[in-house]
Enzyme design. Structure first.
Site: not given
Ligand code: PGA
Ligand code: ZN
Length: 441
Positions: A206, A286, A338, A368
């Site tokens: 990221e 988190e 998300k 990510s």
């Molecule tokens: P991911 O992780 O997009 O790789 O699942 C992001 C997060 O855990 O916040």
């Molecule tokens: Zn997370």
């Protein structure tokens, strides 16, 4: 309002920030207006998430999306043609029904979320409004408090350290743009510090630095120092925010720390995180426990929920019913939103609304694996989420989102109220705040 019935849908393969195939959908309306969106992809995923449809086989490590695209161009296009793009709830319900599985595994969460978001873009364009305004309607909007990664770890950095994201939040900034300015300084200072210590390796998935740290605590020390080096006050101007992503190294109440070679039980992990909360200016944390450790979440939130934001990501997977359950059991006090975990825009909104109803903090989040798609910047503002998590302060798939929020801030002018500390109602400063003078930015 013009005739916004869907005339055509087209799915095409594009590539994400990890160089992997992903799904882009373009929706054209009868009035000639179109909208477009791209599915992101996670790497540390919750088991309750919508599942992406990948081809398997040899090409691109099995990650190709030709089957997902066939679904967009075939059954999804047929099902949505002639439907009203303004009826997002109806469109999303039709997508869920057409898929017919609980986790969208038949059509693929990637095909479904790109379609759902593309319809949203087409509807907003058809209404003649920017997406954030279309979403907000007459409701209030605030500029989100950004949560920005400085160091990457966990699954995004070959598990160099256990913790996945070491981030900063700048709630004392006067505006969203000032929060970015402060973060830019911290990011620079962290890079300089790592270079000086000869620890710099590269950047994680990221965009955060990926230093050769020897412990999680070393990363926390370095981040606190980087904040101080800018002249800003850790805990007062700039807080640390962690994504432990504990599902990546724990299950059944056992947590294996890769660096220390130690295994902790739930109570020991909670104690360790508690010591970090005492020692460092942490405002938000988190997934402190694994997704299967609901009692651990409750214990953690009971102990620390009155002094720190505690976010459920893998634990809640942007699911309204899970958010409601966590609200009644007191397992977290904030929820990550998300869209591709839920699968559709409407389900993501339902999870956000459930969070707000419970008095939770709400954070719209990228994945990510990202692209130039900036939909989440508009969701964070238009849904008045209060917080936005996008990854680091480098690489264009991240900067595209921050820059889009700057454009929205400019468009709002004097009405661009910044969330600031109001986005973090659970944070209580502890004794560790350093007393150095606040820098005049
Ligand atoms: P991911 O992780 O997009 O790789 O699942 C992001 C997060 O855990 O916040
Ligand atoms: Zn997370």
């Amino acid at each position: 309002m013009t005739d916004a019935t869907i005339a055509n849908l087209h799915g095409r393969r594009v590539w994400d920030s990890r160089g992997r195939p992903t799904v882009e959908v373009e929706v054209t309306l009868a009035n000639g207006v179109s909208g477009r969106a791209i599915a992101p992809a996670g790497a540390s995923m919750g088991t309750g998430e919508a599942v992406d449809l990948r081809d398997g086989g040899n090409a691109f490590g099995g990650l190709d999306v030709t089957n997902a695209l066939a679904g967009v161009n075939g059954p999804i296009a047929s099902a949505l043609r002639a439907k009203d793009a303004y009826d997002q709830a109806g469109i999303d319900a039709a997508l869920v029904e057409l898929d017919g599985t609980p986790n969208l595994s038949r059509l693929g969460g990637n095909a479904v979320v790109a379609t759902s978001m593309a319809v949203l873009h087409a509807a907003a364009a058809s209404s003649g409004q920017p997406l954030w305004r279309y979403l907000a309607g007459d409701g209030p909007v605030r500029m989100p408090l950004p949560e920005i990664q400085i160091f990457g770890g966990g699954a995004h950095a070959a598990r160099r350290v256990d913790v996945q994201d070491f981030m900063v939040m700048c709630p004392s900034a006067g505006s969203f743009s000032e929060a970015l300015e402060w973060t830019a300084e911290v990011y620079r200072a962290a890079g300089a510090l790592m270079k000086q210590a000869d620890k710099l390796q590269g950047v994680a998935d990221e965009g955060g630095y990926w230093p050769a740290f020897d412990s999680n605590e070393e990363a926390l020390e370095a981040l606190t120092r980087a904040i101080s080096d800018t002249g800003l006050r850790p805990g007062k101007d700039v807080g640390i925010s962690l994504d432990i992503a504990a599902s990546e190294f724990g299950r059944d109440g056992r947590y294996t720390l890769a660096l220390d070679g130690r295994t902790l039980d739930t109570a020991q992990l909670i104690d360790m995180l508690g010591r970090w909360l005492d020692a460092y200016p942490i405002v938000s944390i988190e997934d402190p426990l694994a997704e299967d450790d609901e009692p651990g979440f409750r214990q953690f939130t009971q102990t620390y929920g009155s002094r720190c934001q505690i976010i459920g990501d893998d634990f809640l997977v942007t699911n309204a019913a899970r958010v409601e359950a966590a609200a009644s059991s007191g397992a977290v006090n904030a929820v990550l939103i998300k869209p591709n975990q839920a699968g559709t825009v409407s389900e993501a909104l339902a999870a956000l609304r459930a969070g707000k109803k419970a008095g939770f903090g709400t954070i719209v989040s990228a994945r990510s694996g990202e692209t130039e798609d900036v939909t989440i910047a508009h969701l964070a503002v238009g849904w008045n989420a209060g917080q936005l998590k996008v990854g680091s302060f480098s690489r264009s798939e991240r900067m595209a989102k921050w820059n889009e929020v700057l454009r929205i801030e400019e468009a709002l002018g004097k009405q661009a109220l910044f969330s600031g500390w109001a986005a973090l109602p659970f944070y209580r400063a502890s004794a560790i705040d350093s007393g150095s003078a606040r820098r005049q930015c």
